[in-house]
Design a protein around this motif. Structure first.
Motif, mmCIF file in Angstrom:
data_model
loop_
_atom_site.group_PDB
_atom_site.id
_atom_site.type_symbol
_atom_site.label_atom_id
_atom_site.label_comp_id
_atom_site.label_asym_id
_atom_site.label_seq_id
_atom_site.Cartn_x
_atom_site.Cartn_y
_atom_site.Cartn_z
ATOM 1 N N LYS A 93 -0.968 -2.557 -6.872
ATOM 2 C CA LYS A 93 -0.343 -3.842 -7.206
ATOM 3 C C LYS A 93 -0.547 -4.864 -6.097
ATOM 4 O O LYS A 93 -1.050 -5.966 -6.336
ATOM 5 N N SER A 94 -0.185 -4.479 -4.885
ATOM 6 C CA SER A 94 -0.315 -5.433 -3.780
ATOM 7 C C SER A 94 -1.770 -5.820 -3.573
ATOM 8 O O SER A 94 -2.084 -6.977 -3.289
ATOM 9 N N THR A 95 -2.662 -4.858 -3.722
ATOM 10 C CA THR A 95 -4.088 -5.146 -3.558
ATOM 11 C C THR A 95 -4.540 -6.171 -4.593
ATOM 12 O O THR A 95 -5.273 -7.109 -4.269
ATOM 13 N N LEU A 153 5.133 -12.913 -6.578
ATOM 14 C CA LEU A 153 6.249 -12.340 -5.845
ATOM 15 C C LEU A 153 5.994 -10.851 -5.699
ATOM 16 O O LEU A 153 5.978 -10.130 -6.692
ATOM 17 N N ASP A 154 5.765 -10.390 -4.479
ATOM 18 C CA ASP A 154 5.520 -8.962 -4.272
ATOM 19 C C ASP A 154 6.802 -8.336 -3.731
ATOM 20 O O ASP A 154 7.124 -8.481 -2.559
ATOM 21 N N GLU A 155 7.543 -7.701 -4.605
ATOM 22 C CA GLU A 155 8.817 -7.067 -4.279
ATOM 23 C C GLU A 155 9.807 -8.027 -3.627
ATOM 24 O O GLU A 155 10.267 -7.805 -2.511
ATOM 25 N N PRO A 156 10.169 -9.079 -4.351
ATOM 26 C CA PRO A 156 11.050 -10.078 -3.745
ATOM 27 C C PRO A 156 12.503 -9.636 -3.661
ATOM 28 O O PRO A 156 13.280 -10.266 -2.959
HETATM 29 MG MG LIG Z 1 2.825 -3.022 -2.629
#
Ligand SMILES: [Mg+2]
Ligand SMILES: Nc1ncnc2c1ncn2[C@@H]1O[C@H](COP(=O)(O)OP(=O)(O)OP(=O)(O)O)[C@@H](O)[C@H]1O
Lengths: 321, 290
Positions: free
Chosen positions: A60-62, A177-180
Motif C-alpha cells: 500500500k505505502s509503496t 492519507l497513509d494511516e492517518p
Molecule cells: Mg504502509
C-alpha cells in the motif's frame, strides 16, 4: 488534466520491485527481489473517497509513494491528473496533499505557525486563500491553542491534525492519507473522520485512504481497493466485500433452557453455545426469515437477534484465502 | 486516453531549457526563503548564536595556529614563506567555508533516507536539493569564512604582488570557483548516499581531507599524490594552480599556463556533472519499507 473518461488517477499494471542485498556469509551477498507491487490496475474518479487496504507488507505505502512521485515504478503506466508523477513531480505535488501517519511532514523544530508559513511560500498560496484555509482547518480540527507550539512538543493526535492541515492549505485536488488515524484516541479519530467527510463533500477532494482501522473505511469510503502481496484482490463497493469474503451473518438465539447444539437446520451451523444462548452462522446472501420460522417451529425460542458480518472477519478471511 | 499532453502542467513557451531555467530560479528562491526562516529562528536565541559563531571561528583558527607554530621553527615550508602559506590557507578556507555554509547540509542524504524524511522532501513542490541545503541553515558556519578572510586579508598586505585587474579577477575566481567545486563535492557525496547509504564517511575524507591538503604548499607532498589530487578530484583548481600563478611561482607539474585560467570552466563542468549525478541519485531513491 483528467483523462478523457474522467479518470483522475489511472493505474495500469503497475509494478515495483525492490532488490534487497543481504549478507549471506563472510563476503558473499545475495540479492533477492521483493515484488512489493505486482501488477495493480485501478482508476479513481474525481471526488471519490476510496479505502486502500491490505495486510502488512501488501504494498500500500509503496503504491502511494509511486502515486506521489516519490518512487519510480518498475513497470506499468501511471497517470495522476494526466501526467507522470515522477517526471512532473514538482509541478504535480502542488495539486496533491499527502499525510504519512508514521512521520510528520512538518518541521520538527518550528512552531506550527512557522511551518505553515513555509508551506504557504513553497506552494505559492495567495495570502487571502491561505488565511482562509488555515482558519477553516484550525476551527474544524481545533488547532487554535497549538499554533505556537513547536511540532516536537505536540502529542501524536495533535501532530496528526497539524499534518492534515499542512496537506490541505494549498487546496489539493487529491489527498493521500497513509494511516492517518494510527495511534489516535476515539475523540481524535472521530474529529479527523468528520473533517474528511466535510472536506470531500464541500471541496470535492479526491481521497485515497490507507488504514488498518476498518471502521475508518466503514465510515468514510463507499469504495474499497484491497491488495495483498502486491496484487489486487478486490475493487468495488464496500458492501460487495461481504460476498467476496464469503461473509456470514450470525443469528443469536436464546432458548428456554440449556440444550445440545442446534442441528439439522439447512444452511446454518452452530458456531458457539453458552448456556441457553447459541450462535448460528448463515451466509450473508441468504434470507433469515425461513431460518427463523424453522427454528421457532422446532425449538423453544425466547428471544433472537441477527448480527451483520463483521468487516474485519470478512477481510481476514480474504487475506487468508 | 490522453497520453501525457497535460494542459495546465505543460512547460512554458521557453520549452525545455526555459523550464530548466525556471526550475533553477525557483529552486534558488525557495532556498532563500527557507534559509531566511532558519536565520530568523536562530536569531531568536541571539546569545547562543554568538557563542556558537565564536566557537566556530576559534576551531577554524586552530588549523592556522598549527601552521604558525611550524613557522616558528623554519623560515619557509617547501620553499613558501608564511604570507604565501597564509594566502593559500586563506583562499581555500574561504572557499570551503562558503560552500560549507551554503551547501554543507546537502550531504545529510543518508540520514534523511534512513529516517524516512526524504519522502517528505519529495512531496513538496521545491527541488529536493534546495530543501536539503537550506534545512537548519547554520549561520554560525560563517565563523570559518570570517577567520579565513582575516588570514587572507593579512597575507595580501604582506605579499608583493602587483594587483592588476586581471589578478584581482583571478583571485575572485579562485575563491568562487573553489567554493563551487567544494559545493559540488558535497552534493555528489550526498547523491552517492542514495546508492550507498553510508557513503558519508568516504566523502568527509574527500572534502575535509581535501582542504587540509590544500592548505599546505603542493611540493610538500609527493608528486604522484599531487597529480592524483589534481586529476582525480579537481580540488587543485580551487587553490594552488591559480595561486602559484598569482605568486609568480613555477608549477611543479609543468602543466601548461592556460590550465590555471581554466578554473571557471572546470567549475561549470563540475556543476553540470553534479547536476546529472544528483538526478540519477534521486532516480535511484527507493525510500524505506516503513
Ligand atoms: Mg504502509
Ligand atoms: N525501500 C524498500 N526497500 C526494500 N523493500 C521494501 C522497500 N519498501 C517496501 N519494501 C517491501 O515491499 C513490501 C511492501 O511494503 P509496503 O510498505 O508498501 O507495505 P504496506 O502495505 O504499506 O504495509 P503496512 O501495512 O505494514 O504499512 C514489503 O515486503 C516491504 O518489505
Amino acid at each position: 488534466m483528467d483523462d478523457a473518461d474522467g479518470a483522475f488517477i489511472d493505474v495500469r499494471d503497475l509494478t515495483k520491485t525492490f532488490t534487497v542485498r543481504r549478507r549471506s556469509g563472510l563476503l558473499r551477498r545475495t540479492a533477492t527481489r521483493v515484488h512489493a507491487v505486482d501488477g495493480i490496475s485501478f482508476v479513481l474518479r474525481r471526488g471519490e473517497m476510496t479505502g486502500f487496504i491490505g495486510p502488512n507488507g501488501a504494498g500500500k505505502s509503496t503504491t502511494v509513494k509511486m502515486l506521489t512521485g516519490i518512487l519510480t515504478p518498475t513497470s506499468g503506466r501511471l497517470r495522476v491528473a494526466g501526467v507522470d508523477p515522477w517526471r512532473e513531480r514538482t509541478r504535480l505535488v502542488r495539486r496533491i496533499g499527502v499525510v504519512f501517519g508514521q512521520r510528520t511532514t512538518l518541521w520538527w523544530d518550528l512552531p506550527l505557525r512557522d511551518s505553515y508559513g513555509l508551506v504557504r511560500r513553497m506552494y505559492r498560496i495567495p495570502r487571502a486563500r491561505f488565511e482562509e484555509n488555515l482558519a477553516r482547518c484550525v476551527e474544524l480540527l481545533e488547532l487554535g491553542d497549538l499554533l505556537d507550539v513547536p511540532v516536537r512538543q505536540l502529542s501524536l493526535g495533535q501532530r496528526m491534525r497539524g499534518d492534515i492541515t499542512a496537506a490541505l492549505l494549498h487546496d489539493p485536488d487529491v489527498l493521500y492519507l497513509d494511516e492517518p488515524t494510527i495511534g489516535l484516541d476515539i475523540v481524535s479519530k472521530a474529529r479527523v473522520r468528520q473533517f474528511l467527510l466535510t472536506l470531500n463533500a464541500e471541496r470535492g477532494t479526491t481521497v485515497l485512504l490507507t488504514t488498518h482501522d476498518l471502521s475508518d473505511i466503514e465510515q468514510l469510503c463507499e469504495r474499497v481497493v484491497v491488495i495483498d502481496h502486491g496484487r489486487l484482490m478486490y475493487d468495488g463497493p464496500l458492501a460487495g466485500l461481504h460476498e467476496v469474503g464469503r461473509g456470514e451473518r450470525t443469528l443469536v438465539v436464546d432458548l428456554e433452557r440449556e440444550l445440545p447444539p442446534i442441528e439439522g437446520i439447512p444452511g446454518a451451523r452452530t458456531v458457539r453455545t453458552e448456556g441457553p444462548r447459541q450462535w448460528l452462522a448463515f451466509p450473508a446472501s441468504a434470507s433469515a426469515a425461513p431460518l427463523v420460522s424453522r427454528l421457532a417451529a422446532e425449538y423453544p425460542l425466547v428471544d433472537l437477534s441477527i448480527r451483520e458480518p463483521d468487516i474485519e472477519d470478512v477481510i481476514a478471511r480474504m487475506y487468508a484465502g | 486516453m490522453a497520453d501525457g499532453k497535460p494542459r495546465s502542467l505543460s512547460p512554458g513557451p521557453g520549452g525545455r531549457l526555459g523550464t530548466l531555467l525556471d526550475d533553477a530560479v525557483w529552486g534558488l528562491r525557495a532556498y532563500g526563503f527557507i534559509v531566511a526562516m532558519w536565520v530568523r529562528s536562530t536569531m531568536a536565541y541571539r546569545a547562543s548564536f554568538l557563542i556558537m559563531l565564536a566557537a566556530n571561528f576559534a576551531t577554524a583558527g586552530l588549523d592556522f595556529a598549527a601552521i604558525m607554530i611550524m613557522f616558528a621553527q623554519v623560515d619557509a615550508l617547501g620553499g613558501f614563506t608564511l604570507p604565501e602559506v597564509a594566502f593559500l590557507y586563506g583562499t581555500s578556507c574561504v572557499a570551503f567555508g562558503l560552500s560549507d555554509l551554503l551547501l554543507g547540509t546537502a550531504e545529510r542524504v543518508g540520514r534523511r533516507v534512513r529516517d524516512g524524511t526524504m519522502d517528505v522532501l519529495l512531496t513538496r513542490p521545491v527541488p529536493v536539493l534546495s530543501q536539503l541545503a537550506a534545512d537548519r541553515f547554520a549561520l554560525r558556519r560563517l565563523g570559518r569564512v570570517i577567520q579565513g578572510s582575516l588570514v587572507l586579508g593579512w597575507s595580501l598586505t604582506r605579499l608583493e604582488v602587483d594587483w592588476t585587474p586581471g589578478r584581482v579577477a583571478l583571485l575572485a575566481s579562485m575563491v568562487l570557483c573553489g567554493a563551487a567545486i567544494f559545493g559540488c563535492l558535497f552534493v555528489v557525496g550526498g547523491a552517492f548516499q542514495f546508492w550507498a547509504q553510508d557513503a558519508s564517511e568516504v566523502q568527509n575524507a574527500f572534502t575535509y581531507g581535501g582542504t587540509t591538503l590544500l592548505q599546505y604548499p603542493p611540493t610538500v607532498f609527493g608528486k604522484d599524490l599531487v597529480r592524483g589530487v589534481t586529476f582525480v578530484v579537481p580540488l587543485a583548481f580551487v587553490n594552488w594552480l591559480p595561486a602559484l600563478r598569482l605568486l609568480g611561482r613555477d608549477d611543479p607539474l609543468g602543466l601548461p599556463d592556460w590550465l590555471d585560467l581554466a578554473a571557471p570552466a572546470v567549475a561549470l563542468l563540475c556543476c553540470a556533472v553534479t547536476g546529472l549525478v544528483w538526478r540519477a541519485g534521486l532516480r535511484a531513491y527507493r525510500s524505506t519499507g516503513s
